[in-house]
Design a protein around this motif. Structure first.
Motif, PDB file in Angstrom:
ATOM      1  N   UNK A  68     -29.979  -9.919 -16.149  1.00  0.00           N
ATOM      2  CA  UNK A  68     -29.061  -9.234 -15.250  1.00  0.00           C
ATOM      3  C   UNK A  68     -27.664  -9.801 -15.403  1.00  0.00           C
ATOM      4  N   UNK A  69     -26.665  -8.909 -15.495  1.00  0.00           N
ATOM      5  CA  UNK A  69     -25.285  -9.324 -15.713  1.00  0.00           C
ATOM      6  C   UNK A  69     -24.384  -8.620 -14.721  1.00  0.00           C
ATOM      7  N   UNK A  70     -23.553  -9.398 -14.020  1.00  0.00           N
ATOM      8  CA  UNK A  70     -22.567  -8.821 -13.101  1.00  0.00           C
ATOM      9  C   UNK A  70     -21.355  -8.382 -13.902  1.00  0.00           C
ATOM     10  N   UNK A  71     -20.990  -7.105 -13.754  1.00  0.00           N
ATOM     11  CA  UNK A  71     -19.840  -6.550 -14.468  1.00  0.00           C
ATOM     12  C   UNK A  71     -18.954  -5.822 -13.463  1.00  0.00           C
ATOM     13  N   UNK A  72     -17.841  -6.498 -13.074  1.00  0.00           N
ATOM     14  CA  UNK A  72     -16.930  -5.932 -12.070  1.00  0.00           C
ATOM     15  C   UNK A  72     -17.721  -5.580 -10.817  1.00  0.00           C
ATOM     16  N   UNK A  73     -17.831  -4.283 -10.491  1.00  0.00           N
ATOM     17  CA  UNK A  73     -18.536  -3.883  -9.270  1.00  0.00           C
ATOM     18  C   UNK A  73     -19.963  -3.450  -9.534  1.00  0.00           C
ATOM     19  N   UNK A  74     -20.458  -3.658 -10.754  1.00  0.00           N
ATOM     20  CA  UNK A  74     -21.812  -3.244 -11.081  1.00  0.00           C
ATOM     21  C   UNK A  74     -22.658  -4.431 -11.515  1.00  0.00           C
ATOM     22  N   UNK A  75     -23.956  -4.263 -11.370  1.00  0.00           N
ATOM     23  CA  UNK A  75     -24.936  -5.243 -11.838  1.00  0.00           C
ATOM     24  C   UNK A  75     -25.805  -4.510 -12.844  1.00  0.00           C
ATOM     25  N   UNK A  76     -25.868  -5.024 -14.073  1.00  0.00           N
ATOM     26  CA  UNK A  76     -26.517  -4.311 -15.169  1.00  0.00           C
ATOM     27  C   UNK A  76     -27.755  -5.072 -15.604  1.00  0.00           C
ATOM     28  N   UNK A  77     -28.896  -4.368 -15.611  1.00  0.00           N
ATOM     29  CA  UNK A  77     -30.134  -4.900 -16.162  1.00  0.00           C
ATOM     30  C   UNK A  77     -30.288  -4.377 -17.578  1.00  0.00           C
ATOM     31  N   UNK A  78     -30.598  -5.265 -18.522  1.00  0.00           N
ATOM     32  CA  UNK A  78     -30.876  -4.870 -19.898  1.00  0.00           C
ATOM     33  C   UNK A  78     -32.143  -5.576 -20.369  1.00  0.00           C
ATOM     34  N   UNK A  79     -32.838  -4.969 -21.318  1.00  0.00           N
ATOM     35  CA  UNK A  79     -34.089  -5.538 -21.816  1.00  0.00           C
ATOM     36  C   UNK A  79     -34.366  -5.002 -23.215  1.00  0.00           C
ATOM     37  N   UNK A 135     -35.203   6.185 -19.499  1.00  0.00           N
ATOM     38  CA  UNK A 135     -35.804   6.225 -20.827  1.00  0.00           C
ATOM     39  C   UNK A 135     -35.168   5.214 -21.766  1.00  0.00           C
ATOM     40  N   UNK A 136     -33.993   4.700 -21.412  1.00  0.00           N
ATOM     41  CA  UNK A 136     -33.317   3.705 -22.239  1.00  0.00           C
ATOM     42  C   UNK A 136     -33.711   2.292 -21.862  1.00  0.00           C
ATOM     43  N   UNK A 137     -32.949   1.322 -22.341  1.00  0.00           N
ATOM     44  CA  UNK A 137     -33.264  -0.089 -22.101  1.00  0.00           C
ATOM     45  C   UNK A 137     -32.153  -0.787 -21.325  1.00  0.00           C
ATOM     46  N   UNK A 138     -31.524  -0.052 -20.408  1.00  0.00           N
ATOM     47  CA  UNK A 138     -30.550  -0.654 -19.507  1.00  0.00           C
ATOM     48  C   UNK A 138     -30.450   0.190 -18.244  1.00  0.00           C
ATOM     49  N   UNK A 139     -29.980  -0.447 -17.179  1.00  0.00           N
ATOM     50  CA  UNK A 139     -29.800   0.260 -15.907  1.00  0.00           C
ATOM     51  C   UNK A 139     -28.676  -0.421 -15.140  1.00  0.00           C
ATOM     52  N   UNK A 140     -27.726   0.383 -14.657  1.00  0.00           N
ATOM     53  CA  UNK A 140     -26.594  -0.132 -13.894  1.00  0.00           C
ATOM     54  C   UNK A 140     -26.720   0.284 -12.440  1.00  0.00           C
ATOM     55  N   UNK A 141     -26.359  -0.628 -11.549  1.00  0.00           N
ATOM     56  CA  UNK A 141     -26.396  -0.353 -10.113  1.00  0.00           C
ATOM     57  C   UNK A 141     -25.208  -1.047  -9.460  1.00  0.00           C
ATOM     58  N   UNK A 142     -24.849  -0.645  -8.242  1.00  0.00           N
ATOM     59  CA  UNK A 142     -23.801  -1.390  -7.538  1.00  0.00           C
ATOM     60  C   UNK A 142     -24.225  -2.846  -7.353  1.00  0.00           C
ATOM     61  N   UNK A 143     -23.273  -3.765  -7.434  1.00  0.00           N
ATOM     62  CA  UNK A 143     -23.589  -5.179  -7.269  1.00  0.00           C
ATOM     63  C   UNK A 143     -24.220  -5.411  -5.900  1.00  0.00           C
ATOM     64  N   UNK A 144     -25.422  -5.997  -5.848  1.00  0.00           N
ATOM     65  CA  UNK A 144     -26.064  -6.242  -4.549  1.00  0.00           C
ATOM     66  C   UNK A 144     -25.249  -7.223  -3.711  1.00  0.00           C
ATOM     67  N   UNK A 145     -25.410  -7.190  -2.397  1.00  0.00           N
ATOM     68  CA  UNK A 145     -24.741  -8.177  -1.544  1.00  0.00           C
ATOM     69  C   UNK A 145     -25.283  -9.571  -1.856  1.00  0.00           C
ATOM     70  N   UNK A 189     -41.509  -7.247 -16.355  1.00  0.00           N
ATOM     71  CA  UNK A 189     -40.600  -8.347 -16.651  1.00  0.00           C
ATOM     72  C   UNK A 189     -39.734  -8.514 -15.416  1.00  0.00           C
ATOM     73  N   UNK A 190     -39.478  -9.726 -14.977  1.00  0.00           N
ATOM     74  CA  UNK A 190     -38.742  -9.952 -13.741  1.00  0.00           C
ATOM     75  C   UNK A 190     -37.531 -10.833 -13.978  1.00  0.00           C
ATOM     76  N   UNK A 191     -36.545 -10.651 -13.114  1.00  0.00           N
ATOM     77  CA  UNK A 191     -35.352 -11.490 -13.128  1.00  0.00           C
ATOM     78  C   UNK A 191     -34.904 -11.673 -11.687  1.00  0.00           C
ATOM     79  N   UNK A 192     -34.463 -12.877 -11.337  1.00  0.00           N
ATOM     80  CA  UNK A 192     -34.049 -13.166  -9.980  1.00  0.00           C
ATOM     81  C   UNK A 192     -32.538 -13.207  -9.837  1.00  0.00           C
ATOM     82  N   UNK A 193     -32.075 -12.837  -8.663  1.00  0.00           N
ATOM     83  CA  UNK A 193     -30.660 -12.910  -8.322  1.00  0.00           C
ATOM     84  C   UNK A 193     -30.535 -13.892  -7.168  1.00  0.00           C
ATOM     85  N   UNK A 194     -30.245 -15.138  -7.491  1.00  0.00           N
ATOM     86  CA  UNK A 194     -30.136 -16.178  -6.462  1.00  0.00           C
ATOM     87  C   UNK A 194     -31.464 -16.648  -5.931  1.00  0.00           C
TER      88      UNK A 194
END
Length: 320
Positions: free
Chosen positions: A146-157, A184-194, A215-220
């Motif tokens: 998971x990568x924070x990009x400006x106002x979005x949080x992007x999951x890639x795999x 269907x792709x290998x990424x997903x963008x969402x608003x940055x969680x609080x 596959x899991x990834x933690x945010x904090x």
């Protein structure tokens, strides 16, 4: 941990499923046959011959797995791609379409002695047998980040593989009971969680509804040392198309249940993301199935177990 042993008699219908020979008329469908043109200690030249035994034109796609330690270096008369040990070949411009009764072939140079396994021609077995029920889940996505990009949080795999085809990926959070998205792709963008503690999971799905572990990834999230709860309600259902169906009730976890490990008579046979799995029916004998949940940190629950003994039918009475 609970265990029970039930006894059941095999009926003729089950035997028919397990002993049914290749269907008559298999020669009237498209097939793909592997052969070796030459071999040497470090490798071989392989050839796959595609024959259109059907009644209409065939645009072909052949896919197969090569065991660890064997790779394809160069190929010809097809475009060959791979993801790990899973290879896919499609025809070149001059041989991609075959008229009824026509054949073509493509070849490759292999490093290693492993030969194609699980060969499929347009999603059906290469030897012309009718497609069996798809009971094999895709592999778990890898390299989830998971990568924070400006106002979005992007999951890639990295993509999963499957014996038929991966049709998409489901994205969950540890606070959701349904996918927050299916892609269907290998990424997903969402608003940055609080700024809260969250976990996200991504799992692959195929056309039959089989799901890989997450596959899991933690945010904090803090280090996780708590195991999931034991699966409950484990049960074996009847044999269909050569496989027992195993069902259970989902486990819970303090962060994220990633999936379930399924073992038959002490040997792990699959990792699944559903609460349904399949184990092979191999005839008379005893089947002990054990299922345990695991989380993204690799903590395992206690195993749940169920067993059934399949006895041969009694002999007919004397003089019957």
């Amino acid at each position: 941990m609970s265990r029970f042993l039930a006894r059941a008699a095999v009926v003729a219908g089950i035997l028919a499923i397990t002993l049914n020979p290749v269907a008559a008329g298999a020669a009237t469908v498209p097939t793909a046959a592997f052969s070796q043109d030459s071999t040497w200690p470090a490798g071989y030249v392989g050839r796959m011959t595609v024959t259109n035994g059907g009644a209409t034109a065939l645009t072909w796609r052949v896919e197969f797995d090569l065991p660890a330690g064997t790779t394809i270096g160069s190929s010809w008369d097809a475009t060959v791609t791979h993801s790990g040990g899973h290879y896919v070949a499609v025809g070149a411009s001059w041989n991609a379409s075959l008229a009824p009764g026509a054949s073509t072939s493509f070849g490759w140079v292999a490093a290693g002695q492993g030969t194609p396994q699980g060969c499929l021609l347009n999603a059906a077995p290469c030897d012309g047998r009718p497609p069996s029920r798809d009971v094999r889940p895709p592999s778990t996505p890898t390299n989830l980040r998971g990568t924070a990009q400006a106002s979005t949080y992007v999951l890639t795999w990295s993509p999963s593989t499957d014996d038929r085809a991966v049709t998409g990926y489901e994205i969950y959070s540890n606070t959701s009971t349904a996918p927050i998205a299916t892609v269907t792709g290998t990424s997903y963008s969402m608003p940055t969680p609080p700024p809260v503690v969250m976990s996200f999971g991504v799992r692959a799905i195929d056309a039959a509804g089989n799901r890989s572990p997450f596959a899991t990834v933690g945010l904090g999230t803090p280090p996780d040392t708590t195991a999931p709860s034991q699966p409950t309600g484990l049960a074996l259902r009847g044999v269909t198309d050569g496989s027992w169906t195993v069902v259970w009730t989902a486990s819970t976890d303090n962060q994220f249940v990633a999936g379930y490990e399924v073992a038959l008579n002490g040997t792990v046979i699959s990792l699944v993301g559903n609460t349904t799995a399949y184990v092979p029916y191999t005839g008379y004998g005893t089947y002990f199935v054990a299922v345990r949940a695991f989380d993204g940190a690799g903590n395992f629950s206690t195993r749940a177990q169920v067993g059934i003994a399949v006895d041969p039918p009694p002999p007919p009475p004397p003089g019957s």
